[in-house]
Write a protein that holds these residues in place. Structure first.
Motif, short mmCIF file in Angstrom:
data_model
loop_
_atom_site.label_atom_id
_atom_site.label_comp_id
_atom_site.label_asym_id
_atom_site.label_seq_id
_atom_site.Cartn_x
_atom_site.Cartn_y
_atom_site.Cartn_z
N LEU A 4 0.85 -1.19 0.25
CA LEU A 4 -0.10 -0.20 0.73
C LEU A 4 0.88 1.04 -0.31
O LEU A 4 0.67 1.97 -0.19
CB LEU A 4 -1.00 0.35 1.51
N VAL A 5 2.14 1.57 0.75
CA VAL A 5 2.37 2.96 0.76
C VAL A 5 3.80 2.50 -0.32
O VAL A 5 3.54 4.08 -1.25
CB VAL A 5 3.74 2.27 2.25
N LEU A 6 4.18 1.58 -1.56
CA LEU A 6 4.42 1.76 -2.07
C LEU A 6 3.89 2.20 -3.56
O LEU A 6 4.61 3.02 -4.59
CB LEU A 6 5.62 0.88 -2.40
N SER A 7 2.85 1.57 -3.16
CA SER A 7 1.95 2.14 -4.45
C SER A 7 1.24 3.71 -4.43
O SER A 7 0.97 4.09 -5.28
CB SER A 7 0.99 1.03 -4.06
N GLY A 8 1.33 3.80 -3.31
CA GLY A 8 0.66 5.42 -2.94
C GLY A 8 2.14 6.46 -3.06
O GLY A 8 1.78 7.64 -3.76
N LEU A 9 3.01 5.72 -3.22
CA LEU A 9 4.62 6.84 -3.33
C LEU A 9 4.78 6.05 -4.90
O LEU A 9 5.74 7.59 -5.69
CB LEU A 9 5.68 6.60 -2.71
N ALA A 10 3.84 5.50 -5.95
CA ALA A 10 4.73 5.44 -7.26
C ALA A 10 3.89 6.56 -8.17
O ALA A 10 3.87 7.52 -7.70
CB ALA A 10 3.77 3.98 -7.76
N SER A 11 4.66 6.18 -9.48
CA SER A 11 4.00 7.33 -10.42
C SER A 11 3.08 7.03 -11.21
O SER A 11 2.91 7.53 -12.38
CB SER A 11 5.87 7.56 -11.51
N GLY A 12 2.15 5.64 -10.99
CA GLY A 12 1.67 5.01 -11.82
C GLY A 12 0.88 4.01 -10.92
O GLY A 12 0.93 3.54 -9.49
N PRO A 13 -0.41 3.58 -11.33
CA PRO A 13 -1.57 2.88 -10.74
C PRO A 13 -1.07 1.15 -10.21
O PRO A 13 0.14 0.85 -10.73
CB PRO A 13 -2.54 2.67 -11.82
N SER A 14 -1.30 1.08 -9.30
CA SER A 14 -0.82 0.03 -8.90
C SER A 14 -2.64 -1.36 -8.24
O SER A 14 -3.57 -0.46 -8.16
CB SER A 14 0.01 -0.22 -7.81
N THR A 15 -1.82 -3.17 -8.06
CA THR A 15 -3.29 -3.23 -7.91
C THR A 15 -2.75 -4.32 -6.66
O THR A 15 -1.76 -5.10 -7.00
CB THR A 15 -4.02 -4.31 -8.72
N LEU A 16 -3.29 -4.82 -5.63
CA LEU A 16 -2.94 -5.37 -4.56
C LEU A 16 -4.08 -6.90 -4.57
O LEU A 16 -5.24 -6.36 -4.68
CB LEU A 16 -2.90 -5.87 -3.04
#
Length: 433
Positions: free
Chosen positions: A39-51
């Motif tokens: 969650l943290v890394l996804s919130g800091l990324a440059s694009g969308p993520s899925t878990l």
């Protein structure tokens, strides 16, 4: 900054006693540690993520809520697939940490990157969990923080939209999360970060390795070749799909049930290559009389009906202490569990709580500064207090398999990491899973 967490009524629960060997194949929720970091890394990324198959529990929903407060879009409407779309980090915001060490230690560094004031508070017990070294480290990296003289919650991060970063020395002997929190946000710091630990050994080293592996998986450059030094270069993080493993700590009581009853429990969906400390756990269960195998059906533990005592340093796997203590109570020889002084600063002082509650049930055990000595003898039923600690409820459930009449004062505390625990546990014992 008052405590926003509402008080809930306790939920008493009688731990079921097993009349036969358990036999169960289970699919348990995802890893809390992996879900929180993703969650943290996804919130800091440059694009969308899925878990994929994340853990839905109080701790992880608080993490998702904290990221939303900071501006990220986090959709958790689908239990099997959460979506995170990063956005500019902004304040003012308030983050409820509950009693989650991950939230209180992972999100303040992120809040330093937000433009505005971000306040943090949580359950009363959260205010005594170790946080001071992280606050000191963030201040030395250029983050303004208002906090009580105790160096604890409640606190306010006065973010400016950027963090200078650089080198920092920290004593992380109380929790590896103090280092992980800095590392997870470090790629977004202007100069990255070099974290040097000075003090007693950092506990739960496998969780630090998980942090490093997950950072690298989103493109961060991390050097951890020097003991007690972690260097993270500044740079963008990529969005990605995360396959969340089943939670090893959450699986521990179910596997322990196989040893206590001489049964067999299989956890489905276990990866052949795990970033959790499976091998350490496997070795511990084997020494206590279990047989652990990984096959196409999943990770399987078989018991022989006899539990053996254990002399072990649990510094890497302190989360397993409550369940291993319960197993040791039912063993055929004494046990000595050490290297766990740091769990005195978890949701409760787990060393003292385990000693007090099992003594009340007739156990013979002694507290050590960093552990427990256990001399098995027959236990009796009685009330077992959890102190709002999910792992204490797990310990009571394991002991209850062999000891009738153990009354858990509040099983609802298991919602912290596994809301379905009471139903899954009862189904396993009764054969109705």
């Amino acid at each position: 900054m008052g405590n926003p967490t509402a008080t809930r009524p306790p939920q008493p629960w009688t731990a079921p006693t097993a009349s036969d060997p358990v036999g169960a194949t289970l699919r348990l929720p995802g890893s809390k540690s992996m879900t929180a970091r993703a969650l943290v890394l996804s919130g800091l990324a440059s694009g969308p993520s899925t878990l994929v198959r994340p853990l839905r529990a109080r701790d992880t929903e608080l993490m998702a809520g904290g990221l939303r407060e900071l501006g990220a879009h986090v959709s958790v409407s689908d239990d099997e697939r959460w979506l995170v779309r990063p956005h500019q980090l902004v304040g003012p915001a308030h983050v409820d940490v509950g009693l989650a060490g991950t939230v209180m230690r992972f999100l303040p560094p992120v809040a330093g990157l937000a433009a505005g004031r971000v306040t943090f508070d949580g359950d009363p017990q959260a205010r005594v969990r170790p946080l001071g070294p992280l606050i000191g480290a963030l201040r030395s990296l250029g983050v303004r923080i208002d906090t009580p003289e105790t160096g604890s919650l409640p606190l306010a991060v006065l973010g400016t939209g950027r963090v200078a970063g650089g080198e920092v020395v920290i004593d992380a002997s109380a929790s590896s999360q103090l280092v992980s929190g800095l590392l997870l946000a470090a790629p977004r710091f202007d100069r990255g970060v070099v974290v040097r630990h000075r003090g007693a050994p950092v506990p739960s080293a496998p969780h630090l390795r998980m942090t490093v592996q997950m950072l690298r998986a989103v493109g961060a450059a991390v050097d951890d070749t020097t003991p007690d030094v972690w260097a993270v270069e500044p740079g963008p993080l990529t969005g990605r799909g995360w396959e969340i493993e089943p939670d090893l700590s959450g699986a521990a009581p179910f596997f322990a049930a196989a040893l206590v009853t001489g049964g067999e429990v299989t956890l489905q969906g276990w990866p052949h290559s795990s970033i959790q400390p499976v091998e350490q756990f496997r070795a511990l269960l084997t020494r206590m009389g279990g047989e652990v195998t990984l096959g196409t059906a999943g990770l399987t533990v078989r018991g022989a009906g006899t539990v053996h005592g254990l002399d072990a340093d649990l510094s890497d796997v302190g989360e397993l202490t409550p369940v291993l203590t319960a197993l040791a109570m039912l063993a055929d020889s004494p046990s000595r569990l050490t290297g766990i002084g740091h769990i005195r600063g978890h949701e409760t002082d787990r060393v003292a709580a385990l000693a007090k509650e099992f003594t009340a049930l007739g156990a013979d055990l002694s507290e050590l500064p960093d552990g427990l000595e256990i001399r098995p003898r027959p236990l009796r039923g009685g009330t077992f207090r959890t102190y709002d600690d999910h792992r204490m409820a797990h310990a009571a459930a394991v002991a209850g398999l062999a000891v009738p009449g153990i009354e858990v004062d509040d099983v609802a505390c298991t919602s912290k990491t596994m809301p379905e625990f009471p139903a899954l546990w009862s189904g396993m014992v009764t054969g109705k899973n």
